[in-house]
Design a protein around this motif. Sequence first.
Motif, PDB file in Angstrom:
ATOM      1  N   ALA A  24       3.493   7.404  -6.959  1.00  8.39           N
ATOM      2  CA  ALA A  24       2.755   8.035  -7.624  1.00  8.39           C
ATOM      3  C   ALA A  24       3.091   9.390  -7.022  1.00  8.39           C
ATOM      4  CB  ALA A  24       1.574   7.616  -7.123  1.00  8.39           C
ATOM      5  N   ARG A  25       3.697   9.815  -5.892  1.00 12.61           N
ATOM      6  CA  ARG A  25       4.412  11.037  -5.148  1.00 12.61           C
ATOM      7  C   ARG A  25       4.723  10.849  -6.192  1.00 12.61           C
ATOM      8  NH1 ARG A  25       4.236  10.700   1.022  1.00 12.61           N
ATOM      9  NH2 ARG A  25       5.258  12.609   0.487  1.00 12.61           N
TER      10      ARG A  25
ATOM     11  N   GLU B  76       1.467   4.337  -2.938  1.00 11.46           N
ATOM     12  CA  GLU B  76       1.441   6.026  -3.443  1.00 11.46           C
ATOM     13  C   GLU B  76       2.413   7.011  -2.844  1.00 11.46           C
ATOM     14  OE1 GLU B  76       1.067   8.335   1.362  1.00 11.46           O
ATOM     15  OE2 GLU B  76      -0.325   5.753   1.397  1.00 11.46           O
ATOM     16  N   LEU B  77       3.653   5.840  -1.784  1.00  4.16           N
ATOM     17  CA  LEU B  77       4.742   6.832  -2.530  1.00  4.16           C
ATOM     18  C   LEU B  77       5.572   7.325  -4.102  1.00  4.16           C
ATOM     19  CD1 LEU B  77       7.140   5.544   1.125  1.00  4.16           C
ATOM     20  CD2 LEU B  77       5.506   8.185   0.568  1.00  4.16           C
TER      21      LEU B  77
ATOM     22  N   SER C 212       0.897  -1.389   0.044  1.00  5.29           N
ATOM     23  CA  SER C 212      -0.230   0.384   0.393  1.00  5.29           C
ATOM     24  C   SER C 212       0.845   1.250   0.042  1.00  5.29           C
ATOM     25  CB  SER C 212      -0.676   0.420   1.277  1.00  5.29           C
ATOM     26  OG  SER C 212      -0.266  -0.104   2.447  1.00  5.29           O
ATOM     27  N   LEU C 213       2.044   1.339   1.148  1.00  3.91           N
ATOM     28  CA  LEU C 213       2.536   2.476   1.016  1.00  3.91           C
ATOM     29  C   LEU C 213       3.821   2.834  -0.411  1.00  3.91           C
ATOM     30  CD1 LEU C 213       3.316   4.813   2.700  1.00  3.91           C
ATOM     31  CD2 LEU C 213       5.393   3.011   3.100  1.00  3.91           C
TER      32      LEU C 213
END
Length: 203
Positions: free
Chosen positions: A96-97, A93-94, A89-90
């Motif tokens: 994409a950022r 997310e990172l 999950s992390l």
Amino acid sequence: MSPSTGPRRIATIVEGHGGVEAVPVLLWRLAAELAPGAWVDFPSPHRIGRDSLVKPGGIEAAVDQAARRTAGVSGVLALFDADDDCPASLGPELTARGESALSGIPCAVVLAKREFEAWFLASASSLRGRQGLPDDLEPPAAPEEPRDCKGWISEHRTDGRPYKPKIHQPGLAAAMNLAEARAHSPSFDKFCRDVAALISPES
């Protein structure tokens, strides 16, 4: 900033001193296996603490800085320990950022489940007799589950001395069986797939 059309030049970010030497070892080994003959380059990694990477704006600033410091950059790879976070999950997310800060340059953020050293546990049978480990070393049943992978390695060393990442990590990275690690560690398999994508001429 746009991707280079020359060799695949991958800027890397790591969190620990050991990773500065060990991660390039893995990258060059993987490049030789996944893309033999490919024109790739892995400059020395940028070391940034985990807390700085996960805080708001942290990964964005880190990948932008790494890209700007790497002439002809064609991709950015960040690798650090998941600790108690979920890599599945992390990590996305990172990623994409990070991509949002790079204006079209491919980016991958990989979290080693628990610790980087879990990848050594996943390939433990190939590390028998290496870096002070015993000749009959057996991998744990679930190599990505122990909370203290460094401690596990220290406990199994035959000389009574503790495992030290800066000293032992590069040698273990050079000796570990990559196929064995991929088979027993989903986060290492993810790392390999992301590296393959970054060094692909089509990326």
